[in-house]
Design an enzyme around this catalytic site. Sequence first.
Site, PDB file in Angstrom:
ATOM      1  N   GLU A 135      53.312  55.940 -29.478  1.00 29.14           N
ATOM      2  CA  GLU A 135      54.316  55.243 -28.665  1.00 29.14           C
ATOM      3  C   GLU A 135      55.042  56.236 -27.761  1.00 29.14           C
ATOM      4  O   GLU A 135      55.454  57.305 -28.218  1.00 29.14           O
ATOM      5  CB  GLU A 135      55.332  54.536 -29.567  1.00 29.14           C
ATOM      6  CG  GLU A 135      56.289  53.638 -28.776  1.00 29.14           C
ATOM      7  CD  GLU A 135      57.314  52.942 -29.662  1.00 29.14           C
ATOM      8  OE1 GLU A 135      57.614  51.785 -29.402  1.00 29.14           O
ATOM      9  OE2 GLU A 135      57.806  53.582 -30.610  1.00 29.14           O
ATOM     10  N   ALA A 290      61.465  58.011 -36.777  1.00 30.29           N
ATOM     11  CA  ALA A 290      60.338  57.414 -37.490  1.00 30.29           C
ATOM     12  C   ALA A 290      59.616  56.486 -36.523  1.00 30.29           C
ATOM     13  O   ALA A 290      60.118  56.163 -35.455  1.00 30.29           O
ATOM     14  CB  ALA A 290      60.812  56.663 -38.729  1.00 30.29           C
ATOM     15  N   GLU A 292      56.853  52.947 -36.193  1.00 30.97           N
ATOM     16  CA  GLU A 292      56.418  51.728 -36.869  1.00 30.97           C
ATOM     17  C   GLU A 292      54.933  51.439 -36.752  1.00 30.97           C
ATOM     18  O   GLU A 292      54.533  50.268 -36.620  1.00 30.97           O
ATOM     19  CB  GLU A 292      57.196  50.537 -36.305  1.00 30.97           C
ATOM     20  CG  GLU A 292      56.878  50.152 -34.866  1.00 30.97           C
ATOM     21  CD  GLU A 292      57.726  50.844 -33.815  1.00 30.97           C
ATOM     22  OE1 GLU A 292      57.773  50.356 -32.671  1.00 30.97           O
ATOM     23  OE2 GLU A 292      58.353  51.869 -34.138  1.00 30.97           O
ATOM     24  N   HIS A 325      64.490  49.631 -41.185  1.00 32.24           N
ATOM     25  CA  HIS A 325      64.218  49.427 -39.757  1.00 32.24           C
ATOM     26  C   HIS A 325      62.710  49.395 -39.489  1.00 32.24           C
ATOM     27  O   HIS A 325      62.205  48.506 -38.800  1.00 32.24           O
ATOM     28  CB  HIS A 325      64.888  50.561 -38.971  1.00 32.24           C
ATOM     29  CG  HIS A 325      64.642  50.554 -37.499  1.00 32.24           C
ATOM     30  ND1 HIS A 325      65.635  50.304 -36.574  1.00 32.24           N
ATOM     31  CD2 HIS A 325      63.525  50.778 -36.759  1.00 32.24           C
ATOM     32  CE1 HIS A 325      65.141  50.368 -35.355  1.00 32.24           C
ATOM     33  NE2 HIS A 325      63.859  50.666 -35.446  1.00 32.24           N
ATOM     34  N   GLU A 326      61.994  50.365 -40.056  1.00 28.42           N
ATOM     35  CA  GLU A 326      60.556  50.427 -39.803  1.00 28.42           C
ATOM     36  C   GLU A 326      59.812  49.280 -40.484  1.00 28.42           C
ATOM     37  O   GLU A 326      58.831  48.759 -39.939  1.00 28.42           O
ATOM     38  CB  GLU A 326      60.000  51.778 -40.270  1.00 28.42           C
ATOM     39  CG  GLU A 326      60.629  53.000 -39.603  1.00 28.42           C
ATOM     40  CD  GLU A 326      60.641  52.936 -38.085  1.00 28.42           C
ATOM     41  OE1 GLU A 326      59.721  52.333 -37.502  1.00 28.42           O
ATOM     42  OE2 GLU A 326      61.593  53.461 -37.483  1.00 28.42           O
ATOM     43  N   HIS A 329      59.835  46.299 -38.352  1.00 29.89           N
ATOM     44  CA  HIS A 329      58.790  46.365 -37.325  1.00 29.89           C
ATOM     45  C   HIS A 329      57.449  45.828 -37.832  1.00 29.89           C
ATOM     46  O   HIS A 329      56.625  45.360 -37.037  1.00 29.89           O
ATOM     47  CB  HIS A 329      58.579  47.808 -36.884  1.00 29.89           C
ATOM     48  CG  HIS A 329      59.529  48.285 -35.834  1.00 29.89           C
ATOM     49  ND1 HIS A 329      59.617  47.713 -34.584  1.00 29.89           N
ATOM     50  CD2 HIS A 329      60.414  49.319 -35.831  1.00 29.89           C
ATOM     51  CE1 HIS A 329      60.511  48.370 -33.862  1.00 29.89           C
ATOM     52  NE2 HIS A 329      61.016  49.351 -34.597  1.00 29.89           N
ATOM     53  N   GLU A 347      62.891  47.094 -30.472  1.00 23.83           N
ATOM     54  CA  GLU A 347      63.835  48.002 -31.108  1.00 23.83           C
ATOM     55  C   GLU A 347      65.168  47.347 -31.452  1.00 23.83           C
ATOM     56  O   GLU A 347      65.773  47.665 -32.474  1.00 23.83           O
ATOM     57  CB  GLU A 347      64.042  49.239 -30.227  1.00 23.83           C
ATOM     58  CG  GLU A 347      62.771  50.064 -30.030  1.00 23.83           C
ATOM     59  CD  GLU A 347      62.163  50.543 -31.350  1.00 23.83           C
ATOM     60  OE1 GLU A 347      62.821  50.464 -32.401  1.00 23.83           O
ATOM     61  OE2 GLU A 347      61.010  51.009 -31.323  1.00 23.83           O
TER      62      GLU A 347
END
Length: 895
Positions: A135, A290, A292, A325-326, A329, A347
């Site tokens: 990414e 990090a 995803e 958070h990940e 995703h 995001e």
Amino acid sequence: MSVQNDKYRLPLNVKPTHYDVTVWTDLEKLSFGGSVKISLDVLEDTSAFTLNSNKLELGTASLNSDGNEQLQSGHTIDTDMQRVTFNFPTILPAGSSVQLKIPFNAPLGSSMTGYYKAAWEKDGKTAHYSLTQFEPTDARAAFPSWDEPALKATYAITMISRAENVNLSNMPAISEEPYKHDFVDTLGGAPLSKDSEWKITRFATTPPMSSYIVAFASGPFVHLEEKVHLPLSNKTIPLRIYSTPDVIHQAAFALDVAVRVLPIYETVFEVEYPLPKLDTLVAADFDAGAMENWGLITGRTTALLLDPARADVHAKKNVAYTQSHEVAHMFGNITTMAWWDSLFLNEAFATLMGEVIIITIFTSRRIFPEWRPDSEFISDHLQSALALDAKLSSHPIEVECPDANHINQIFDALSYSKGASVLRMLSDYIGEDKFLKGVSIYLKRHQFSNTVTNDLFSAISEATPGVDAVQLMDNWITKIGFPVITVTENESGIHLRQDRFIESGVVEPKDNETVWSVPLSIVSEKNGQKIVDKTAMLEDREKNIALDTSRPFKLNSGTVGVYRVSYTPERLAKIAAEATKENSIFTLEDRMGILYDVTALSKAGLAKLSDTLTVIELWSNEKEHLVWSSISQTLLSLLVTFWEHPKIVENLRALIRSLFVPIVKRLGYEYPPDEPIDITELRTLAISMSVSGEDQGVINELKSRFSHYVQTGDRSRIPADLQSVIFRSAVRFGGAEEYEAVVKIQETPKTPTERLTAMTATQDQALLDKTFSYILTKSRDQDIIYYFRGLQGNNFSRRQLAGFFKTNYDLACFSRAIQLHFLIGVYLVSSSFSGMSSKADCEDVESFFKDKDNSKYSMALAQTLEGIRTRIIYIERSSDDLAGWLQKWEKRTKL
């Protein structure tokens, strides 16, 4: 179909549907290669195929159609556009299906992008492993591909490595066996060494997915594993966390978080987790926090590791929020944005869901019941978003980003924090249950496809009859900035006016054209009862609202709205006084918002700076850590702003001591087990702020604890939560002995948090020169930003840091960081100059960058320069007011 609207996008004459990617990795020669076979649907007659490739050595491409193979007649490479075009002798007709095969090879670089090498220490020697970071636009640096998010396809990954290494990818391995074939041409590059045993690992085929979340890795990994039962799909899948053997014992907490939150996501979204496993890989060299990758989360050590015996509260929260958070995703990846201008769909969604909503559920199930993720969001995300968006050089949440230079720069507080903040505001306005129902509709409707912004808001509108979320959110997403609501009082209630808020207070008419739909969320009191009106909306420039102003009231209840509120000084004083009462209608979150607002308004000249300090003094008996944290941020920002005004700094330090030292005396230095987290965090904050206030008693205590540790090796007097401030205090108020001690600790860390960069706190020129030398010769690229931030926070080194950056701009380590890495270069620029505060500074920065190629950090540079100019105005406007208030305070406290 064949030409997209701008030159930066690939032609659409063909569409990829499936990739067979075979990659060999040689970790001794630090190289890789392989071949990619891409199944394509031909949409228009063509004999030319244009796709992305960057810094790969490409072999001869071949094309297979209905069993007929033809070799390329030639190819051209566009280095600037990161593309290759293969031409073939025969035209392929529209409607046909073909397979394009391309061999490739390249060195394993250290840019932390594409497919790269990471270093770790094994038996005192440097060893390597490999992993990917694609990414936003670096899959093309690992294999030729149609590297745009809308061009989804399925992927079957095959990896060839030395037999002792572990290979990982998005999907589980379906076979693994010795590899004995001697290959040269079919997979690109030189033959693999016959002196080693090799193996071939084949992975299951993925669902349709974007290239940026493809991932693979190879190395001497070990893992921890838990099984998790998913309530909706009724299946049990393995969750693993991988790392090198030396740190795997610190990975259990991140694995536990994933195990706990994954089932919650299934329940909340009413969508089955689509993959048969979920892995996490901890990397020693990693640019972002990090990433995803679908089914294979990756992240840096400080984001995913902690030693339970040595972890402070901040480290635990950081790992929990990052992992949650990940994992969010993993569901967001089902439906990804069509282009990078809608990055916030990824995001902002993951930030709000992973760090607030799911963590709130997580804590409500008594895992960490005292955590306050919704309250912390105000300081961690909302305020950073408003600070950046208050600049004229800000950008809308949805912003045009045609090429990689633009795309990389929007991974900022606007895409993440402002995006999450406006979603949080919408959720609060319509109700969280309806918001989540809309998200569920959105994910189901667009499964394995791509979306634009209005797809999300249309789904939320469907879940919320009577609310047009598309119209409501339009200006919040597509327009730059946010409003300040000015409140004046009249006979019938209050009069409201909205204008764009600019941090300098200088607003030209052309910059004040947007009118937002503002949920007002008015909290008031009636018959002794608290009332919150969430239906009130300001959709015009000005509006009158009936309200009993003889009773307490406040806009933006809970500080959920993405705006500032400006009251008259008299009303502000009443609100602040009411907020101190035991049973006030104003909450912890309200108090945080009040202080953040008045601080920002004073910077913009819409309130006096003395008003901010009056509120702080009024709240000197505050009990909540998060309010004290807000107070500390305000006071520290004043120290940084007025750092070249010695008398102001001296009096500010005295004010800080008066506020925080009594808390230290009340709470002490010990951390009893099972005490409330709020007390733990307040104690740590009070001690740290007392050091900022240069209280000699606190400093002596911390130095004594450090000295005991250095002399005896006994860490018992260094609680985990005080480790950072103790080490920094030892260096700041010590000499060469303390400095060398922290360098030694840093070079052989036992936990990620021991990479403290405490050496940046020195006040000694010779030791500061050593720090600068250390950065150039010993720092990992990913850690440079920590040193820069530390030096920026040190009055003694702040101006020298700017000179250090300029002197070394063209050195290899700097140019690599600025030109190659995903995020580091942007942060280096802002960190180097953000503390400057004079016209001469501003002119110097402008002059230095005048002839530099700033295409990779143009936004950060513009924002930094605007910040300097704003600081100049702020100092000129507020110095006398601040000095006057501090002098009066000094006289009062001495009476």
